[in-house]
Design an enzyme around this catalytic site. Structure first.
Site, PDB file in Angstrom:
ATOM      1  CG  ASP A  25      -1.704   0.973   0.614  1.00 56.23           C
ATOM      2  OD1 ASP A  25      -2.803   1.524   0.118  1.00 56.23           O
ATOM      3  OD2 ASP A  25      -3.437   1.227   1.770  1.00 56.23           O
ATOM      4  CD  GLU A 104      -9.033   6.162  -5.200  1.00 51.76           C
ATOM      5  OE1 GLU A 104      -9.004   6.292  -4.505  1.00 51.76           O
ATOM      6  OE2 GLU A 104      -7.778   5.235  -4.618  1.00 51.76           O
ATOM      7  CE  LYS A 140      -7.461   2.088  -3.714  1.00 51.26           C
ATOM      8  NZ  LYS A 140      -6.101   2.447  -2.971  1.00 51.26           N
ATOM      9  CB  THR A 165     -11.219   2.324  -2.611  1.00 53.91           C
ATOM     10  OG1 THR A 165     -10.505   2.790  -1.413  1.00 53.91           O
ATOM     11  CG2 THR A 165     -11.725   2.792  -2.949  1.00 53.91           C
ATOM     12  CG  PHE A 187     -10.254   1.534   4.387  1.00 51.61           C
ATOM     13  CD1 PHE A 187     -10.187   1.186   3.023  1.00 51.61           C
ATOM     14  CD2 PHE A 187      -9.903   3.030   4.123  1.00 51.61           C
ATOM     15  CE1 PHE A 187      -9.629   1.486   1.443  1.00 51.61           C
ATOM     16  CE2 PHE A 187      -9.596   3.812   2.840  1.00 51.61           C
ATOM     17  CZ  PHE A 187      -9.173   2.852   1.390  1.00 51.61           C
TER      18      PHE A 187
END
Length: 332
Positions: A25, A104, A140, A165, A187
């Site tokens: 990440d 993303e 994403k 996400t 998350f």
């Protein structure tokens, strides 16, 4: 003798890789080279941090030079440069990791299906122009209703794989699975943050609400035979990581990867498909009104989703400022 024995022990990170696909990440290429993850994921915040480092300025220059050729106004140049920059970061990452990279979509498009699809297809095209097959890319998107519908179109009509996400609730996870999304990123740490702030209680890995949420989603998916895979994200400590050993994937920051690399505690598999299939879970039927109501009734998920979109959008604006500075400098 004790020192030698410790050296021979397998690190927690190596043990974890036996149960779970480890994803970096980060936007830092050096960290990826060091910890050898299978995949990598980025977001505007990580890209912004990387863009501020001089060693990555060559990518910004390449993106700006491209933008100067294809756009005329400053705003158009910024958009073109930022879009390509996300792809150039992805390209460099794919030179390091053997698997896939998540790229993303601008969080400001989180409530617009058509624009999200259009932007995603543009990103895929930019990758393909650079010889990178779309099978190595995960687009994403934020797990809003619109983001999930955009992912459904991308998956079903364009064979573009998606990573949803800002995932904080079961209702988001079920909607993603029903849409045929490739992967979701619930998350863990941000769920914990909300509960700590709102309950003032203390938690460990056995009662961590983020760990429990991801475990429940994993079990639901395996129970009802969904193809969508779960990638736990946003960890606050290695205890959370260890508590989710066996999850399909886990995306972990460099600082926690380092802790895991230096830790030799024995890790056991916490999640597995056969046990998940034995769990007593009711199936949830989701349509748009049910999704919006159930999300509305979950204060934590509603607040963290909105907060996450705002933060990613703000960091995208900051990244645009960095790119604009380069446009001005290179234009002189």
């Amino acid at each position: 003798m004790e020192s030698k024995s410790k050296k021979q022990k397998m690190s927690a990170l190596e043990q974890l890789k036996k149960f779970t696909v480890v994803v970096a990440d980060t936007g830092d290429f050096e960290a990826m080279k060091l910890y050898k993850p299978t995949d990598a994921t980025t977001n505007p915040s990580l890209m912004l941090s990387a863009a501020k480092l001089e060693r990555y300025h060559y990518l910004i220059k390449e993106a700006v030079e491209h933008a100067n050729k294809v756009a005329t106004t400053t705003d158009e140049k910024i958009t073109e440069a930022v879009d390509l920059l996300s792809v150039l970061f992805g390209r460099e990452i794919l030179n390091i990791v053997p698997g896939r990279v998540s790229t993303e979509i601008d969080a400001r498009l989180s409530f617009d299906v058509d624009k999200s699809v259009k932007k995603a297809l543009k990103i895929i095209n930019l990758y393909e122009e650079r010889g990178i097959n779309k099978d190595r890319i995960l687009i994403k998107l934020a797990a809003t209703w619109e983001g999930i519908q955009a992912a459904k179109i991308l998956e079903q009509k364009h064979n573009v794989h998606c990573n949803l996400t800002l995932m904080f609730s079961m209702v988001q996870a079920v909607a993603c699975a029903e849409a045929g999304v490739t992967l979701i990123s619930p998350f863990v740490g941000r769920i914990l943050d909300w509960h700590v702030a709102n309950t003032k209680a203390s938690y460990d890995s056995t009662n961590d609400p983020g760990v429990i949420s991801v475990s429940n989603i994993y079990n639901y998916y395996k129970k009802f035979n969904y193809n969508t895979v779960v990638m736990g994200a946003s960890f606050r400590n290695i205890g959370e990581v260890k508590a989710l050993a066996g999850c399909d994937l886990l995306t972990i920051s460099p600082s926690l990867l380092e802790e895991l690399e230096n830790d030799t505690e024995t890790i056991t598999q916490k999640l597995n498909e056969s046990e998940a299939k034995q769990t007593n879970i009711d199936k949830i039927n989701i349509d748009e009104s049910t999704f919006r109501w159930m999300l509305n009734e979950d204060a934590m998920a509603t607040e963290k989703l909105s907060e996450g979109i705002r933060k990613f959008a703000a960091d995208m604006v900051k990244l645009e400022v960095v790119v604009e500075d380069f446009i001005q400098i290179l234009g002189k």
